[in-house]
Write a protein that holds these residues in place. Sequence first.
Motif, PDB file in Angstrom:
ATOM      1  N   GLY A  95      -4.973 -13.185  -3.260  1.00  0.00           N
ATOM      2  CA  GLY A  95      -5.225 -12.809  -4.645  1.00  0.00           C
ATOM      3  C   GLY A  95      -6.690 -12.566  -4.967  1.00  0.00           C
ATOM      4  N   LYS A  96      -7.606 -13.145  -4.168  1.00  0.00           N
ATOM      5  CA  LYS A  96      -9.042 -12.966  -4.431  1.00  0.00           C
ATOM      6  C   LYS A  96      -9.601 -11.668  -3.839  1.00  0.00           C
ATOM      7  CE  LYS A  96     -10.643 -15.744  -0.516  1.00  0.00           C
ATOM      8  NZ  LYS A  96     -11.314 -16.978  -0.111  1.00  0.00           N
ATOM      9  N   ILE A  97      -8.787 -10.927  -3.086  1.00  0.00           N
ATOM     10  CA  ILE A  97      -9.245  -9.699  -2.437  1.00  0.00           C
ATOM     11  C   ILE A  97      -9.551  -8.610  -3.471  1.00  0.00           C
ATOM     12  CG2 ILE A  97      -8.506  -7.773  -0.949  1.00  0.00           C
ATOM     13  CD1 ILE A  97      -7.026  -9.863   0.759  1.00  0.00           C
ATOM     14  N   LYS A  98     -10.726  -8.001  -3.351  1.00  0.00           N
ATOM     15  CA  LYS A  98     -11.138  -6.905  -4.238  1.00  0.00           C
ATOM     16  C   LYS A  98     -11.173  -5.565  -3.503  1.00  0.00           C
ATOM     17  CE  LYS A  98     -11.911  -9.648  -7.687  1.00  0.00           C
ATOM     18  NZ  LYS A  98     -10.700  -9.951  -8.429  1.00  0.00           N
ATOM     19  N   TYR A  99     -11.084  -5.574  -2.182  1.00  0.00           N
ATOM     20  CA  TYR A  99     -11.128  -4.337  -1.403  1.00  0.00           C
ATOM     21  C   TYR A  99      -9.736  -3.710  -1.318  1.00  0.00           C
ATOM     22  CZ  TYR A  99      -9.956  -7.731   2.292  1.00  0.00           C
ATOM     23  OH  TYR A  99      -9.390  -8.746   3.033  1.00  0.00           O
ATOM     24  N   THR A 100      -9.653  -2.531  -0.770  1.00  0.00           N
ATOM     25  CA  THR A 100      -8.412  -1.757  -0.696  1.00  0.00           C
ATOM     26  C   THR A 100      -7.511  -2.261   0.423  1.00  0.00           C
ATOM     27  OG1 THR A 100      -9.619   0.176  -1.488  1.00  0.00           O
ATOM     28  CG2 THR A 100      -7.478   0.583  -0.444  1.00  0.00           C
ATOM     29  N   MET A 101      -6.246  -2.495   0.087  1.00  0.00           N
ATOM     30  CA  MET A 101      -5.233  -2.907   1.063  1.00  0.00           C
ATOM     31  C   MET A 101      -4.269  -1.728   1.244  1.00  0.00           C
ATOM     32  SD  MET A 101      -4.444  -6.810  -0.188  1.00  0.00           S
ATOM     33  CE  MET A 101      -3.645  -7.288   1.357  1.00  0.00           C
ATOM     34  N   ILE A 102      -4.389  -1.048   2.384  1.00  0.00           N
ATOM     35  CA  ILE A 102      -3.594   0.157   2.637  1.00  0.00           C
ATOM     36  C   ILE A 102      -2.235  -0.210   3.219  1.00  0.00           C
ATOM     37  CG2 ILE A 102      -3.453   2.315   3.941  1.00  0.00           C
ATOM     38  CD1 ILE A 102      -6.516   2.391   3.950  1.00  0.00           C
ATOM     39  N   GLY A 103      -1.190   0.393   2.659  1.00  0.00           N
ATOM     40  CA  GLY A 103       0.146   0.283   3.227  1.00  0.00           C
ATOM     41  C   GLY A 103       0.362   1.430   4.208  1.00  0.00           C
ATOM     42  N   ASP A 104       0.842   1.096   5.394  1.00  0.00           N
ATOM     43  CA  ASP A 104       1.043   2.113   6.436  1.00  0.00           C
ATOM     44  C   ASP A 104       2.438   1.962   7.056  1.00  0.00           C
ATOM     45  OD1 ASP A 104       0.403   4.194   8.230  1.00  0.00           O
ATOM     46  OD2 ASP A 104      -0.503   2.810   9.675  1.00  0.00           O
ATOM     47  N   PRO A 105       3.491   2.042   6.235  1.00  0.00           N
ATOM     48  CA  PRO A 105       4.837   1.800   6.760  1.00  0.00           C
ATOM     49  C   PRO A 105       5.311   2.809   7.804  1.00  0.00           C
ATOM     50  CG  PRO A 105       4.977   2.641   4.523  1.00  0.00           C
ATOM     51  CD  PRO A 105       3.524   2.369   4.804  1.00  0.00           C
ATOM     52  N   THR A 106       4.747   4.013   7.799  1.00  0.00           N
ATOM     53  CA  THR A 106       5.124   4.999   8.827  1.00  0.00           C
ATOM     54  C   THR A 106       4.308   4.821  10.107  1.00  0.00           C
ATOM     55  OG1 THR A 106       3.501   6.664   8.130  1.00  0.00           O
ATOM     56  CG2 THR A 106       5.685   6.719   7.044  1.00  0.00           C
ATOM     57  N   GLY A 107       3.232   4.036  10.024  1.00  0.00           N
ATOM     58  CA  GLY A 107       2.375   3.800  11.175  1.00  0.00           C
ATOM     59  C   GLY A 107       1.409   4.930  11.477  1.00  0.00           C
ATOM     60  N   THR A 108       1.304   5.914  10.593  1.00  0.00           N
ATOM     61  CA  THR A 108       0.431   7.068  10.842  1.00  0.00           C
ATOM     62  C   THR A 108      -1.019   6.654  11.052  1.00  0.00           C
ATOM     63  OG1 THR A 108       1.876   8.526   9.584  1.00  0.00           O
ATOM     64  CG2 THR A 108      -0.397   9.262   9.890  1.00  0.00           C
ATOM     65  N   ILE A 109      -1.562   5.857  10.144  1.00  0.00           N
ATOM     66  CA  ILE A 109      -2.969   5.460  10.248  1.00  0.00           C
ATOM     67  C   ILE A 109      -3.169   4.564  11.469  1.00  0.00           C
ATOM     68  CG2 ILE A 109      -4.895   4.312   9.072  1.00  0.00           C
ATOM     69  CD1 ILE A 109      -3.377   4.975   6.419  1.00  0.00           C
ATOM     70  N   THR A 110      -2.253   3.644  11.648  1.00  0.00           N
ATOM     71  CA  THR A 110      -2.345   2.727  12.790  1.00  0.00           C
ATOM     72  C   THR A 110      -2.335   3.497  14.109  1.00  0.00           C
ATOM     73  OG1 THR A 110      -1.210   1.068  11.436  1.00  0.00           O
ATOM     74  CG2 THR A 110      -1.321   0.655  13.803  1.00  0.00           C
ATOM     75  N   ARG A 111      -1.476   4.488  14.216  1.00  0.00           N
ATOM     76  CA  ARG A 111      -1.444   5.325  15.430  1.00  0.00           C
ATOM     77  C   ARG A 111      -2.687   6.200  15.527  1.00  0.00           C
ATOM     78  NH1 ARG A 111       4.032   5.379  13.883  1.00  0.00           N
ATOM     79  NH2 ARG A 111       5.301   4.258  15.423  1.00  0.00           N
ATOM     80  N   ASN A 112      -3.191   6.702  14.392  1.00  0.00           N
ATOM     81  CA  ASN A 112      -4.414   7.509  14.408  1.00  0.00           C
ATOM     82  C   ASN A 112      -5.572   6.745  15.047  1.00  0.00           C
ATOM     83  OD1 ASN A 112      -3.190   9.648  13.114  1.00  0.00           O
ATOM     84  ND2 ASN A 112      -4.231   9.360  11.161  1.00  0.00           N
ATOM     85  N   PHE A 113      -5.594   5.440  14.843  1.00  0.00           N
ATOM     86  CA  PHE A 113      -6.643   4.595  15.408  1.00  0.00           C
ATOM     87  C   PHE A 113      -6.229   4.003  16.764  1.00  0.00           C
ATOM     88  CE2 PHE A 113      -8.196   4.895  11.115  1.00  0.00           C
ATOM     89  CZ  PHE A 113      -9.555   4.675  11.194  1.00  0.00           C
ATOM     90  N   GLU A 114      -5.083   4.468  17.292  1.00  0.00           N
ATOM     91  CA  GLU A 114      -4.547   3.990  18.576  1.00  0.00           C
ATOM     92  C   GLU A 114      -4.461   2.468  18.596  1.00  0.00           C
ATOM     93  OE1 GLU A 114      -6.587   5.858  21.879  1.00  0.00           O
ATOM     94  OE2 GLU A 114      -6.343   7.840  20.973  1.00  0.00           O
ATOM     95  N   ASN A 115      -3.876   1.911  17.531  1.00  0.00           N
ATOM     96  CA  ASN A 115      -3.864   0.468  17.323  1.00  0.00           C
ATOM     97  C   ASN A 115      -2.450  -0.072  17.054  1.00  0.00           C
ATOM     98  OD1 ASN A 115      -5.588  -1.884  17.071  1.00  0.00           O
ATOM     99  ND2 ASN A 115      -5.019  -1.891  14.917  1.00  0.00           N
ATOM    100  N   MET A 116      -1.420   0.671  17.469  1.00  0.00           N
ATOM    101  CA  MET A 116      -0.031   0.299  17.184  1.00  0.00           C
ATOM    102  C   MET A 116       0.609  -0.438  18.358  1.00  0.00           C
ATOM    103  SD  MET A 116       2.632   0.370  15.138  1.00  0.00           S
ATOM    104  CE  MET A 116       2.605   1.684  13.920  1.00  0.00           C
ATOM    105  N   ARG A 117       1.310  -1.508  18.047  1.00  0.00           N
ATOM    106  CA  ARG A 117       2.197  -2.166  19.018  1.00  0.00           C
ATOM    107  C   ARG A 117       3.543  -1.451  18.885  1.00  0.00           C
ATOM    108  NH1 ARG A 117       1.593  -8.383  17.160  1.00  0.00           N
ATOM    109  NH2 ARG A 117      -0.677  -8.422  17.109  1.00  0.00           N
ATOM    110  N   GLU A 118       3.754  -0.439  19.680  1.00  0.00           N
ATOM    111  CA  GLU A 118       4.925   0.418  19.528  1.00  0.00           C
ATOM    112  C   GLU A 118       6.249  -0.350  19.618  1.00  0.00           C
ATOM    113  OE1 GLU A 118       5.076   3.392  18.389  1.00  0.00           O
ATOM    114  OE2 GLU A 118       2.996   4.000  18.586  1.00  0.00           O
TER     115      GLU A 118
END
Length: 187
Positions: A90-113
């Motif tokens: 609750g104290k977080i002020k920065y952006t929390m991105i939702g990536d349910p399709t995994g697009t961003i995670t895969r873009n960064f080659e950071n997905m546990r497929e």
Amino acid sequence: MSVLNTEIKPFKASAYKNGQFIELTEADVKGKWAVFFFYPADFTFVCPTELGDVADHYAEFQKLGVEIYSVSTDTHFVHKAWADASETIGKIKYTMIGDPTGTITRNFENMREDQGLADRGTFIVDPQGVIQAVEITAEGIGRDAGDLLRKVKAAQYVAAHPGEVCPAKWKEGEQTLKPSLELVGKI
């Protein structure tokens, strides 16, 4: 193949920030320093300790002109529910991105497929959108926002001072190195 020294790929995502849902693209990220802070999942164990630590240092990152983007494969709705349920989140002020399709995670080659989850990965991105530093840790190893802040300062210093490099454990104001033939074998 490493994503180090590559430009971030296009994305469009829904995110949660300061009680609001927002839309975000890679174009919104460019123009200032950024940290993409991937974590496996909301409502877990190590993740809230890391996100809380980053939240505690967020003002310091902001003073350096750095925006923080935490990313998991949860939705932005789950991020809001977690912020509502947890004092730490609750104290977080920065952006929390939702990536349910995994697009961003895969873009960064950071997905546990095999799991559909992000690895515990940290990426420092310069204002041109180029990834300058990468750190990936195993599931049970939490990251330290103080050390991340040190790495951001080093990346910014090197970008502003061509021909200089920051040695191990370098902290702002300490001596840097100027690689040269004369320095070879002297360290």
